[in-house]
Write a protein that holds these residues in place. Structure first.
Motif, PDB file in Angstrom:
ATOM      1  N   ALA A 167      15.006  -3.898  -5.816  1.00 52.09           N
ATOM      2  CA  ALA A 167      14.918  -5.482  -5.836  1.00 52.09           C
ATOM      3  C   ALA A 167      13.561  -5.824  -4.829  1.00 52.09           C
ATOM      4  CB  ALA A 167      16.204  -6.145  -5.256  1.00 52.09           C
ATOM      5  N   LEU A 168      13.366  -5.007  -3.845  1.00 48.89           N
ATOM      6  CA  LEU A 168      12.276  -5.390  -3.006  1.00 48.89           C
ATOM      7  C   LEU A 168      10.910  -5.159  -3.912  1.00 48.89           C
ATOM      8  CD1 LEU A 168      10.761  -5.754  -0.250  1.00 48.89           C
ATOM      9  CD2 LEU A 168      11.225  -3.429   0.031  1.00 48.89           C
ATOM     10  N   LEU A 169      10.722  -4.030  -4.610  1.00 53.09           N
ATOM     11  CA  LEU A 169       9.740  -3.779  -5.199  1.00 53.09           C
ATOM     12  C   LEU A 169       9.555  -5.070  -6.280  1.00 53.09           C
ATOM     13  CD1 LEU A 169       7.302  -1.967  -5.232  1.00 53.09           C
ATOM     14  CD2 LEU A 169       8.483  -0.550  -7.169  1.00 53.09           C
ATOM     15  N   THR A 170      10.584  -5.123  -7.028  1.00 54.57           N
ATOM     16  CA  THR A 170      10.496  -6.676  -8.007  1.00 54.57           C
ATOM     17  C   THR A 170       9.972  -7.657  -7.522  1.00 54.57           C
ATOM     18  OG1 THR A 170      12.200  -5.647  -9.172  1.00 54.57           O
ATOM     19  CG2 THR A 170      11.708  -7.729  -9.635  1.00 54.57           C
ATOM     20  N   MET A 171      10.582  -8.350  -6.228  1.00 55.71           N
ATOM     21  CA  MET A 171      10.117  -9.513  -5.752  1.00 55.71           C
ATOM     22  C   MET A 171       8.546  -9.542  -5.065  1.00 55.71           C
ATOM     23  SD  MET A 171      11.962 -11.738  -2.927  1.00 55.71           S
ATOM     24  CE  MET A 171      13.335 -12.406  -3.934  1.00 55.71           C
ATOM     25  N   LEU A 172       8.293  -8.263  -4.727  1.00 54.11           N
ATOM     26  CA  LEU A 172       6.996  -8.199  -4.234  1.00 54.11           C
ATOM     27  C   LEU A 172       5.693  -8.125  -5.382  1.00 54.11           C
ATOM     28  CD1 LEU A 172       5.080  -7.356  -1.978  1.00 54.11           C
ATOM     29  CD2 LEU A 172       5.286  -4.982  -2.517  1.00 54.11           C
ATOM     30  N   ASP A 173       6.283  -7.556  -6.429  1.00 50.73           N
ATOM     31  CA  ASP A 173       5.464  -7.827  -7.809  1.00 50.73           C
ATOM     32  C   ASP A 173       5.427  -9.008  -8.311  1.00 50.73           C
ATOM     33  OD1 ASP A 173       4.840  -5.199  -7.768  1.00 50.73           O
ATOM     34  OD2 ASP A 173       6.309  -4.440  -9.348  1.00 50.73           O
ATOM     35  N   GLN A 174       6.639  -9.823  -8.064  1.00 49.35           N
ATOM     36  CA  GLN A 174       6.574 -11.389  -8.522  1.00 49.35           C
ATOM     37  C   GLN A 174       5.580 -12.219  -7.682  1.00 49.35           C
ATOM     38  OE1 GLN A 174      10.867 -11.917  -8.620  1.00 49.35           O
ATOM     39  NE2 GLN A 174      11.071 -11.404 -10.794  1.00 49.35           N
ATOM     40  N   ALA A 175       5.740 -11.686  -6.432  1.00 50.97           N
ATOM     41  CA  ALA A 175       4.872 -12.526  -5.453  1.00 50.97           C
ATOM     42  C   ALA A 175       3.350 -12.442  -5.933  1.00 50.97           C
ATOM     43  CB  ALA A 175       5.372 -12.293  -4.017  1.00 50.97           C
ATOM     44  N   TYR A 176       3.086 -11.359  -6.265  1.00 52.95           N
ATOM     45  CA  TYR A 176       1.780 -11.059  -6.414  1.00 52.95           C
ATOM     46  C   TYR A 176       1.307 -11.191  -7.917  1.00 52.95           C
ATOM     47  CZ  TYR A 176       0.519  -9.046  -1.946  1.00 52.95           C
ATOM     48  OH  TYR A 176       0.427  -8.775  -0.471  1.00 52.95           O
ATOM     49  N   SER A 177       2.165 -12.023  -8.767  1.00 50.42           N
ATOM     50  CA  SER A 177       1.824 -12.181 -10.098  1.00 50.42           C
ATOM     51  C   SER A 177       1.793 -11.036 -11.092  1.00 50.42           C
ATOM     52  CB  SER A 177       0.863 -13.031 -10.358  1.00 50.42           C
ATOM     53  OG  SER A 177       0.891 -13.512 -11.680  1.00 50.42           O
ATOM     54  N   LEU A 178       2.425  -9.965 -10.712  1.00 50.81           N
ATOM     55  CA  LEU A 178       2.366  -8.583 -11.501  1.00 50.81           C
ATOM     56  C   LEU A 178       3.572  -8.403 -12.512  1.00 50.81           C
ATOM     57  CD1 LEU A 178       0.986  -6.187  -8.548  1.00 50.81           C
ATOM     58  CD2 LEU A 178      -0.150  -7.509 -10.203  1.00 50.81           C
ATOM     59  N   ARG A 179       4.681  -9.142 -12.117  1.00 52.97           N
ATOM     60  CA  ARG A 179       5.819  -9.054 -13.003  1.00 52.97           C
ATOM     61  C   ARG A 179       6.156 -10.485 -13.251  1.00 52.97           C
ATOM     62  NH1 ARG A 179      10.467  -4.794 -11.523  1.00 52.97           N
ATOM     63  NH2 ARG A 179       8.635  -3.724 -11.318  1.00 52.97           N
ATOM     64  N   ALA A 187       0.833  -1.246   0.012  1.00 56.48           N
ATOM     65  CA  ALA A 187       0.092   0.016   0.045  1.00 56.48           C
ATOM     66  C   ALA A 187       0.860   1.221  -0.025  1.00 56.48           C
ATOM     67  CB  ALA A 187      -0.830   0.115   1.143  1.00 56.48           C
ATOM     68  N   LEU A 188       1.979   1.252   0.293  1.00 52.60           N
ATOM     69  CA  LEU A 188       2.894   2.368   0.105  1.00 52.60           C
ATOM     70  C   LEU A 188       3.349   2.898  -1.185  1.00 52.60           C
ATOM     71  CD1 LEU A 188       5.667   1.129   2.882  1.00 52.60           C
ATOM     72  CD2 LEU A 188       3.856   2.590   3.280  1.00 52.60           C
ATOM     73  N   PRO A 189       3.623   4.108  -1.235  1.00 54.52           N
ATOM     74  CA  PRO A 189       4.030   4.596  -2.624  1.00 54.52           C
ATOM     75  C   PRO A 189       5.112   3.919  -3.069  1.00 54.52           C
ATOM     76  CG  PRO A 189       3.655   6.343  -1.110  1.00 54.52           C
ATOM     77  CD  PRO A 189       3.682   5.269  -0.356  1.00 54.52           C
ATOM     78  N   ARG A 190       5.014   3.559  -4.410  1.00 49.02           N
ATOM     79  CA  ARG A 190       5.920   2.668  -5.179  1.00 49.02           C
ATOM     80  C   ARG A 190       7.085   3.371  -5.348  1.00 49.02           C
ATOM     81  NH1 ARG A 190       4.101  -1.990  -7.600  1.00 49.02           N
ATOM     82  NH2 ARG A 190       5.967  -1.888  -9.185  1.00 49.02           N
ATOM     83  N   GLY A 191       7.245   4.516  -5.716  1.00 49.20           N
ATOM     84  CA  GLY A 191       8.426   5.478  -5.974  1.00 49.20           C
ATOM     85  C   GLY A 191       9.306   5.655  -4.630  1.00 49.20           C
ATOM     86  N   GLY A 192       8.491   5.561  -3.381  1.00 53.07           N
ATOM     87  CA  GLY A 192       9.287   5.861  -2.269  1.00 53.07           C
ATOM     88  C   GLY A 192       9.938   4.520  -1.958  1.00 53.07           C
ATOM     89  N   ILE A 193       9.259   3.350  -2.179  1.00 53.84           N
ATOM     90  CA  ILE A 193       9.684   2.067  -1.714  1.00 53.84           C
ATOM     91  C   ILE A 193      11.160   1.824  -2.731  1.00 53.84           C
ATOM     92  CG2 ILE A 193       9.427  -0.205  -1.873  1.00 53.84           C
ATOM     93  CD1 ILE A 193       6.468   0.155  -1.357  1.00 53.84           C
ATOM     94  N   SER A 194      11.060   2.283  -3.841  1.00 57.64           N
ATOM     95  CA  SER A 194      12.173   1.992  -4.647  1.00 57.64           C
ATOM     96  C   SER A 194      13.344   3.049  -4.697  1.00 57.64           C
ATOM     97  CB  SER A 194      11.697   2.249  -6.192  1.00 57.64           C
ATOM     98  OG  SER A 194      12.781   2.219  -7.142  1.00 57.64           O
ATOM     99  N   ARG A 195      13.107   4.118  -4.264  1.00 59.06           N
ATOM    100  CA  ARG A 195      14.286   5.240  -3.721  1.00 59.06           C
ATOM    101  C   ARG A 195      14.872   4.676  -2.437  1.00 59.06           C
ATOM    102  NH1 ARG A 195      10.497   8.843  -5.563  1.00 59.06           N
ATOM    103  NH2 ARG A 195       9.942   9.273  -3.456  1.00 59.06           N
ATOM    104  N   ARG A 196      13.905   4.397  -1.215  1.00 56.67           N
ATOM    105  CA  ARG A 196      14.440   3.868   0.157  1.00 56.67           C
ATOM    106  C   ARG A 196      15.160   2.679   0.227  1.00 56.67           C
ATOM    107  NH1 ARG A 196      11.721   5.639   5.787  1.00 56.67           N
ATOM    108  NH2 ARG A 196      13.594   5.005   6.987  1.00 56.67           N
ATOM    109  N   PHE A 197      14.375   1.664  -0.465  1.00 53.54           N
ATOM    110  CA  PHE A 197      14.677   0.226  -0.074  1.00 53.54           C
ATOM    111  C   PHE A 197      15.281  -0.592  -1.206  1.00 53.54           C
ATOM    112  CE2 PHE A 197      11.174   1.376   2.717  1.00 53.54           C
ATOM    113  CZ  PHE A 197      12.075   1.260   4.012  1.00 53.54           C
TER     114      PHE A 197
END
Length: 453
Positions: A161-173, A148-158
């Motif tokens: 790789a975190l956003l990629t694996m999260l999307d893969q878990a939810y079948s979005l990537r 639910a967090l803003p995707r841009g903030g997740i990518s800049r701060r963490f």
């Protein structure tokens, strides 16, 4: 798609003073166990990959081959724990299956993927583990809260790789995997959890190796005519004990049945004595051959129940000794008594099928199913042989002559025969095989030699 993730049990790192020893696995599992599990998985699908502390495989296309999803789940759930699997998860993506397995959730249970993943803790996603403490201070403890967090903030701060694996878990990537290749030869090794002094106890460590072998054979559509089990003695051993020992088991025909391999090995290990405690086992296959699969049609060519006769004979011979179990084998001889010779069981060759080139002649009359030993001399009345009444000669004569090459042991005589065979019948005795041959008084006599089934 349908993915299954098999998570291996971690093991404590073994102390080693060898500077050339391979580094420990980053997830604390045995690399050999993970590679062996992957080989076993190849019997279900060629889409098998190593992923962190697990083996993942895509089985959507294999469901029909293994009689549907419930049957495949039951088989993997029954067999995988013997290979060190601690948890199993089923999901539409490999990452989601891995997350479910770490939480002890077997499958989606008919729910949406997002509904199941949202309440799961962050630490189940490996890319989020190193940031779990920082996220927890911000009140982010579940995958749903992270998403639910803003995707841009997740990518800049963490990091991305975190956003990629999260999307893969939810079948979005989409996911990318390096598929495991099936090895050309089979060699497996396992280190025992404790030193064993008695050979029968080695079967507990050998069974996972045999499971890997059967999985490898199934993936190759092949069978093996034998296996060799090697064991390595503990370093604290007597000087005359040697480095280890081995046991070779052979079968009459190529097989890949786990239980039959285990039964044969149990029988042989029961008669084996170890010279020193054993700490390591190795297994290799012998005589790998392609197998012709049984028909899976509604009307199969042959109906088989249980194990075949030759597998049963091998198991009995392993227990009693091969010299005490005999089985018939077709010989190159046209005389009925010596068409079949008896040989010891378990010599590594299956009985040959009867072929035309094996016989020295083509019989003109059918061959009886049962032979009398010795043949029974018949009475003759009015030039007709009698057995439970007068016999009617139906087919014949068929001349059988020879035996000059077959010397009786410890004598100068030979098993020379000159016979005219007939198929005879009457109401009381049924269909019989009789023959007439010359006798010492210069005449001839009739003999009953066989009975037709």
């Amino acid at each position: 798609m349908l993915w299954v993730a098999l998570i291996l049990s971690p093991r404590p790192p073994a102390p080693s003073d060898d500077p050339q020893a391979p580094p420990p696995h980053p997830w604390g599992i045995c690399p050999e166990a993970q590679a062996g599990l992957a080989v076993w998985c190849l019997q279900f699908t060629p889409r098998v990959a190593l992923m962190e502390d697990a083996v993942v495989m895509e089985v959507e296309a294999s469901l029909r081959l293994f009689r549907g999803l419930p049957a495949l789940k039951a088989r993997i759930g029954d067999e995988a724990p013997d290979l060190g699997v601690a948890a199993i998860g089923w999901a539409p993506t490999a990452t989601a299956a891995l997350v479910l397995a770490r939480c002890g959730v077997t499958d989606l249970g008919g729910r949406l993927l997002q509904t199941v993943l949202d309440p799961l803790p962050l630490r189940t996603l490996s890319a989020a583990t190193e940031h779990a403490e920082s996220l927890s201070r911000a009140g982010i403890n579940t995958l749903g809260q992270l998403r639910a967090l803003p995707r841009g903030g997740i990518s800049r701060r963490f990091g991305a790789a975190l956003l990629t694996m999260l999307d893969q878990a939810y079948s979005l990537r989409p996911e990318a995997h390096a598929w495991v290749a099936l090895p050309e030869d089979f060699h497996a090794r396992v280190e025992l959890p404790s030193r064993e002094d008695h050979a029968p106890a080695l079967l507990l460590g050998a069974r996972p190796l045999l499971m890997r072998l059967c999985g490898w054979l199934a993936a190759r559509h092949a069978g093996a005519t034998g296996v060799t089990l090697h064991w390595v003695h503990d370093s604290m051993r007597a000087k005359d004990a040697g480095d280890g020992g081995s046991l070779t088991i052979r079968t009459a025909e190529p097989i890949r049945e786990l239980e039959h391999f285990c039964r044969l090995m149990a029988e042989h290990l029961a008669k084996t004595r170890l010279l020193a405690p054993v700490g390591e086992l190795r297994l290799e296959a012998i005589g790998v051959q392609a197998l012709v699969e049984d028909s899976g049609s509604l009307l199969p060519d042959a109906v088989r129940t249980g194990e075949t006769l030759y597998l049963t004979l091998e198991r009995i011979a392993a227990r009693l000794g091969p010299e005490r179990v005999l089985q018939p084998a077709l010989a190159d001889d046209h005389r009925p008594e010596w068409m079949t010779r008896w040989r010891t069981c378990g010599d590594g060759t299956a009985p040959r099928r009867k072929t035309r080139h094996m016989a020295l002649r083509a019989p003109q009359v059918p061959e009886p199913a049962f032979l009398l030993d010795p043949p029974l001399r018949l009475t003759v009345r009015e030039h007709r042989p009698h057995y439970q009444g007068a016999l009617t000669l139906l087919i014949g004569p068929d001349r059988v002559e020879g035996g000059w090459w077959d010397r009786i042991p410890d004598t100068q005589a030979h098993r020379q025969v000159v016979r005219d065979y007939w198929v005879a019948v009457n109401e009381n005795a049924g269909v019989l095989a009789v023959y007439r041959e010359p006798v010492e008084d210069g005449g001839s006599a009739w003999f009953l030699h066989g009975v037709y089934a």
